[in-house]
Design an enzyme around this catalytic site. Structure first.
Site, mmCIF file in Angstrom:
data_model
loop_
_atom_site.group_PDB
_atom_site.id
_atom_site.type_symbol
_atom_site.label_atom_id
_atom_site.label_comp_id
_atom_site.label_asym_id
_atom_site.label_seq_id
_atom_site.Cartn_x
_atom_site.Cartn_y
_atom_site.Cartn_z
ATOM 1 N NE ARG A 46 -17.480 -6.226 -14.728
ATOM 2 C CZ ARG A 46 -17.812 -6.576 -15.979
ATOM 3 N NH1 ARG A 46 -18.904 -7.263 -16.211
ATOM 4 N NH2 ARG A 46 -17.035 -6.245 -16.982
ATOM 5 C CE1 TYR A 98 -29.163 0.813 6.964
ATOM 6 C CE2 TYR A 98 -29.370 0.863 4.579
ATOM 7 C CZ TYR A 98 -28.641 1.120 5.719
ATOM 8 O OH TYR A 98 -27.394 1.672 5.611
ATOM 9 C CG ASP A 171 -32.507 -6.275 4.913
ATOM 10 O OD1 ASP A 171 -31.744 -6.979 5.590
ATOM 11 O OD2 ASP A 171 -32.286 -5.074 4.653
ATOM 12 C CE LYS A 196 -24.882 -2.323 8.446
ATOM 13 N NZ LYS A 196 -26.235 -2.135 7.960
HETATM 14 C C1 PLP Z 1 -26.804 -1.690 6.761
HETATM 15 C C2 PLP Z 1 -28.058 -2.255 6.244
HETATM 16 C C3 PLP Z 1 -28.331 -2.300 4.875
HETATM 17 C C4 PLP Z 1 -27.384 -1.719 3.839
HETATM 18 O O1 PLP Z 1 -26.188 -2.416 3.789
HETATM 19 P P1 PLP Z 1 -24.744 -1.772 3.446
HETATM 20 O O2 PLP Z 1 -23.832 -2.921 3.637
HETATM 21 O O3 PLP Z 1 -24.523 -0.635 4.397
HETATM 22 O O4 PLP Z 1 -24.818 -1.295 2.041
HETATM 23 C C5 PLP Z 1 -29.511 -2.876 4.471
HETATM 24 N N1 PLP Z 1 -30.407 -3.383 5.358
HETATM 25 C C6 PLP Z 1 -30.184 -3.345 6.687
HETATM 26 C C7 PLP Z 1 -31.205 -3.927 7.620
HETATM 27 C C8 PLP Z 1 -29.012 -2.780 7.181
HETATM 28 O O5 PLP Z 1 -28.811 -2.733 8.501
#
Ligand code: PLP
Length: 379
Positions: A46, A98, A171, A196
């Site tokens: 962890r 998001y 992000d 993604k």
């Molecule tokens: C998908 C996404 C998230 C969340 O990520 P997960 O891997 O689904 O938990 C956060 N920000 C953006 C821009 C995303 O496309």
């Protein structure tokens, strides 16, 4: 080395024990100690794991940060970044970000941690400045935004935040470190949904936080270790594998997205196209300055309303109607009831997420097949 080369060679991941070119998947949770407290740096998975660590070195290098931490998902990374804050802290976040981030920030953290959020149009640095209060501790950015592909000025926003001693988190999921490196623009933490583009194949969930400084990295590592949302060794391996081809995938995603955006912009049934690579995007000049490429996400507004948008989606053959984005295969989504259903209709309207809006994650198929599919679905 160029970023494209670093996707393959960053972090020097050749295994020193065996010479294995891909790092081994180390599944052991615990590690033998020579005597009490005397060990080789690995204690319990962890806290740290060799496969995860190899991945983290690659991502830290690509983003230009001191430390990267891999999480089980993007949301686990976001949740841990918010753990930096004391209760009652104020956070500024985008009103068109998001959907899952908005849900955590609007439904959970005000109740569980006493955090206070202001959702504003962060593509306007003046609006960011106006939202600052004496108790503001974090500025959360996401650019290009989801789903409208607006661009936030990272250098301008980070400078405003710094003046007030506020941490800036970005992000960077849509742009990837190949096309945008927020730390170079003065931001403190980069967040990713590695689910993604970094993973790239719609077969692994993952997330990252990348810290500008080692001190911030240490604080985040401790928080992650306590909260426990780490990336598994097998998922870490899949992400390492995905990042090897990130540069070639992004090139194709971007070229296809530009072709798709150009096709849509000229189509009589399309009212408006949102893609930062189009010269008539309101912030194209900023995108050119801040980004090295425009990525694979395109949104557009179809003539009509919800019925026309849904009919179009029902007629697609190559684009799959599905949540998520950033995989090699093309996906289509309807933000109003899919990715952004957590927002109230008023919040969606204020953000400009209309009922006729369709979001495309443009994959790496032949552009001509994608355009043929869009043409037949538009009818
Ligand atoms: C998908 C996404 C998230 C969340 O990520 P997960 O891997 O689904 O938990 C956060 N920000 C953006 C821009 C995303 O496309």
């Amino acid at each position: 080395m160029q970023p494209d080369t670093r996707c393959l060679h960053a972090g020097d991941t050749v295994d020193p024990a065996t010479g294995a070119v891909m790092p081994p998947i180390v599944t052991s949770v615990t590690y033998a100690q020579e005597s009490v407290g005397e060990h080789r740096g690995w204690v319990y998975s962890r806290a740290n794991n060799p496969t995860r660590h190899a991945l983290e070195r690659v991502v830290a290098d690509l983003e230009g940060g001191e430390r990267a931490l891999a999480f089980a998902s993007g949301m686990a990374a976001t949740a841990t970044a918010l753990e930096l804050l004391d209760s009652l802290s104020h956070v500024i976040a985008p009103n068109d970000g998001y959907g899952g981030t908005y849900r955590l920030m609007s439904e959970v953290r005000p109740r569980s941690a006493g955090l206070v959020f202001s959702f504003v149009d962060c593509s306007d640095p003046g609006a960011v400045r106006a939202a600052i209060r004496p108790d503001t501790r974090m500025l959360w950015l996401e650019t290009p935004t989801n789903p409208l592909l607006r661009i936030q000025d990272l250098a301008a926003c980070a400078a405003i935040a710094r003046e007030h001693g506020i941490l800036t988190v970005v992000d960077n999921t849509f742009a990837t470190p190949l096309y945008q490196r927020p730390i170079e623009h003065g931001c403190d933490i980069v967040m990713h949904s590695a689910t993604k583009y970094l993973g790239g194949h719609s077969d692994v969930l993952g997330g990252f936080l990348v810290a500008r400084t080692a001190e911030l990295g240490d604080r985040l590592q401790k928080l992650r270790s306590m909260a426990g949302g780490v990336a598994s060794p097998f998922d870490s391996y899949l992400l390492l594998r995905g990042i090897k081809t990130l540069a070639v995938r992004m090139e194709r995603h971007s070229a296809n997205a530009l072709a798709v955006a150009g096709f849509l912009a000229a189509h009589p049934r399309v009212v408006r196209v949102h893609y930062p690579g189009l010269p008539d995007h309101p912030q194209h000049a900023l995108a050119r300055r801040q980004m090295q490429g425009y990525g694979g996400m395109v949104a557009f507004e179809i003539r009509g309303g919800a019925a026309e948008a849904k009919a179009f989606l029902a007629h697609l053959r190559i684009f799959t109607l599905a949540e998520s984005l950033g995989g090699v295969e093309s996906l289509a989504g309807y933000p109003a009831t899919m990715s952004h259903s957590a927002m109230t209709p008023e919040a969606r309207r204020a953000a400009g997420i209309n009922e006729n809006l369709v979001r495309l994650s443009v994959g790496i198929e032949a552009a001509s097949d994608l355009i043929d599919d869009l043409r037949q679905a538009l009818g």
